[in-house]
Design a protein around this motif. Structure first.
Motif, short mmCIF file in Angstrom:
data_model
loop_
_atom_site.label_atom_id
_atom_site.label_comp_id
_atom_site.label_asym_id
_atom_site.label_seq_id
_atom_site.Cartn_x
_atom_site.Cartn_y
_atom_site.Cartn_z
N CYS A 11 57.00 48.35 -3.46
CA CYS A 11 56.62 48.90 -4.52
C CYS A 11 56.27 49.73 -3.86
O CYS A 11 55.46 51.37 -4.40
CB CYS A 11 55.83 48.30 -5.24
N GLY A 12 56.27 49.87 -2.68
CA GLY A 12 55.64 51.18 -1.48
C GLY A 12 53.38 51.14 -0.83
O GLY A 12 53.25 52.40 -0.73
N GLN A 13 53.80 50.13 -1.55
CA GLN A 13 51.39 49.99 -1.73
C GLN A 13 51.64 50.01 -0.57
O GLN A 13 50.29 50.68 0.33
CB GLN A 13 51.17 48.69 -2.71
N PRO A 14 51.32 49.02 0.99
CA PRO A 14 51.79 49.46 1.85
C PRO A 14 51.36 50.46 2.57
O PRO A 14 50.14 50.61 3.71
CB PRO A 14 51.94 48.08 3.14
N ALA A 15 52.59 51.69 2.67
CA ALA A 15 52.21 52.61 3.12
C ALA A 15 51.54 53.32 2.61
O ALA A 15 51.26 54.11 3.28
CB ALA A 15 53.76 53.01 3.04
N TYR A 16 51.22 53.80 1.16
CA TYR A 16 50.39 53.91 0.69
C TYR A 16 49.05 54.10 0.69
O TYR A 16 48.60 55.30 1.21
CB TYR A 16 50.83 54.37 -1.06
N ASN A 17 49.06 52.67 0.64
CA ASN A 17 47.22 52.49 1.55
C ASN A 17 46.77 53.10 2.79
O ASN A 17 45.45 53.43 2.61
CB ASN A 17 47.24 50.90 1.00
N ALA A 18 47.47 52.87 3.83
CA ALA A 18 47.54 52.88 5.30
C ALA A 18 47.70 55.36 5.29
O ALA A 18 47.76 55.31 6.75
CB ALA A 18 49.00 52.71 6.07
N GLY A 19 47.69 55.34 3.69
CA GLY A 19 47.94 57.35 3.98
C GLY A 19 49.04 57.45 4.33
O GLY A 19 50.11 59.14 4.86
N PHE A 20 50.77 56.69 4.71
CA PHE A 20 51.98 57.04 4.55
C PHE A 20 52.25 57.38 3.42
O PHE A 20 53.74 56.79 2.86
CB PHE A 20 52.59 56.18 5.80
N TRP A 21 52.02 58.51 3.02
CA TRP A 21 53.04 58.72 1.64
C TRP A 21 54.48 58.90 1.08
O TRP A 21 54.77 58.50 0.40
CB TRP A 21 52.50 59.78 0.99
N ASP A 22 54.85 59.73 1.95
CA ASP A 22 56.73 60.29 2.68
C ASP A 22 57.22 58.48 2.75
O ASP A 22 57.93 58.45 1.87
CB ASP A 22 56.34 60.98 3.95
N GLU A 23 56.73 58.20 3.29
CA GLU A 23 57.21 56.63 3.52
C GLU A 23 57.49 55.81 2.16
O GLU A 23 58.44 55.27 1.91
CB GLU A 23 56.80 56.19 5.03
#
Length: 242
Positions: free
Chosen positions: A42-54
């Motif tokens: 779903c993209g949660q790991p990248a989102y929570n780490a601040g990598f919103w583009d990814e």
């Protein structure tokens, strides 16, 4: 009822039995379960780490992998909460704005779907012992789930569900938080497990495998007389081999 199954990457890689038990429970509830093997994260790991583009790239794939015309059910409040809430940050006023809103309305965490959509709470499950239910942050605060898992657990034969101190306090996992702040994370897990042991619990049950992994790691390290179980595994327990 046709439903689409979303199995988060975390469960797919580490807890596949929970995924299969989710299918078993849904089928016992009368659903025809469809699984798109192209789905990933779903993209949660990248989102929570601040990598919103990814995260946006992964989220865009998620929106393509599922149809809003059927209910989407997941055995993870964390990932469900990501889609329902964080996708607002990623896709509001974008070209997929309306598609995103439709998907957000269609996705449900397992206990929410069973209780509030199907109106079913008994599945013939059996589990002897005393348990506490851990309110994960995502379930309680993002998905607004509290009574649904408890209602399901109250119908499990042989299981006594009791409340513990600081019931709705975080377990300390928090994704990358447990890596960046490991000492604090471990102390929070210790507190949660000790609260469960203090009331004589033999099981800690939750809707989130990530919380359970974190707590079980502490339990194993300390060799404590308690174990964790996902809600889907409890609901499918005691049926025998089918």
């Amino acid at each position: 009822m046709d439903v689409s199954l979303f199995i988060p990457c975390f469960i797919d890689q580490l807890y596949p039995v929970t995924a299969f038990n989710t299918v078993r429970v849904l089928e016992k509830a009368g659903c025809k379960v469809n699984y798109n093997p192209a789905q990933t994260c779903c993209g949660q790991p990248a989102y929570n780490a601040g990598f919103w583009d990814e995260a946006k790239g992964i989220g865009h794939k998620f929106l393509q992998d599922f149809e809003a015309s059927t209910y989407i059910v997941s055995p993870s409040a964390s990932c469900t909460g990501m889609v329902k809430n964080a996708y607002n940050d990623l896709f509001t006023n974008s070209m997929v704005h309306n598609q995103c809103r439709s998907i957000q309305a269609s996705i449900h965490e397992l206990s929410d779907f069973l209780i509030n959509i199907l109106k079913k709470d008994y599945f013939g499950a059996e589990l002897e012992g005393r348990a506490v239910y851990h309110d994960s942050c995502s379930a309680l605060r993002e998905c607004k789930i509290k009574e649904e898992p408890r209602q399901l657990l109250s119908k499990v034969d042989g299981l006594e569900v009791i409340e513990m101190r600081d019931q709705d306090t975080c377990c300390g996992f928090g994704g990358t938080f447990s890596v960046k702040f490991s000492a604090i994370s471990s102390a929070m897990a210790e507190q949660k497990v000790n609260n469960a042991l203090a009331v004589g619990a033999e099981y800690i049950i939750s809707t989130d495998a990530s919380c359970l992994l974190h707590l079980q790691a502490y339990i194993d390290k300390q060799q404590l007389p308690i174990k964790t179980m996902h809600l889907a595994d409890v609901l499918a327990n005691g049926w025998g081999n089918v």
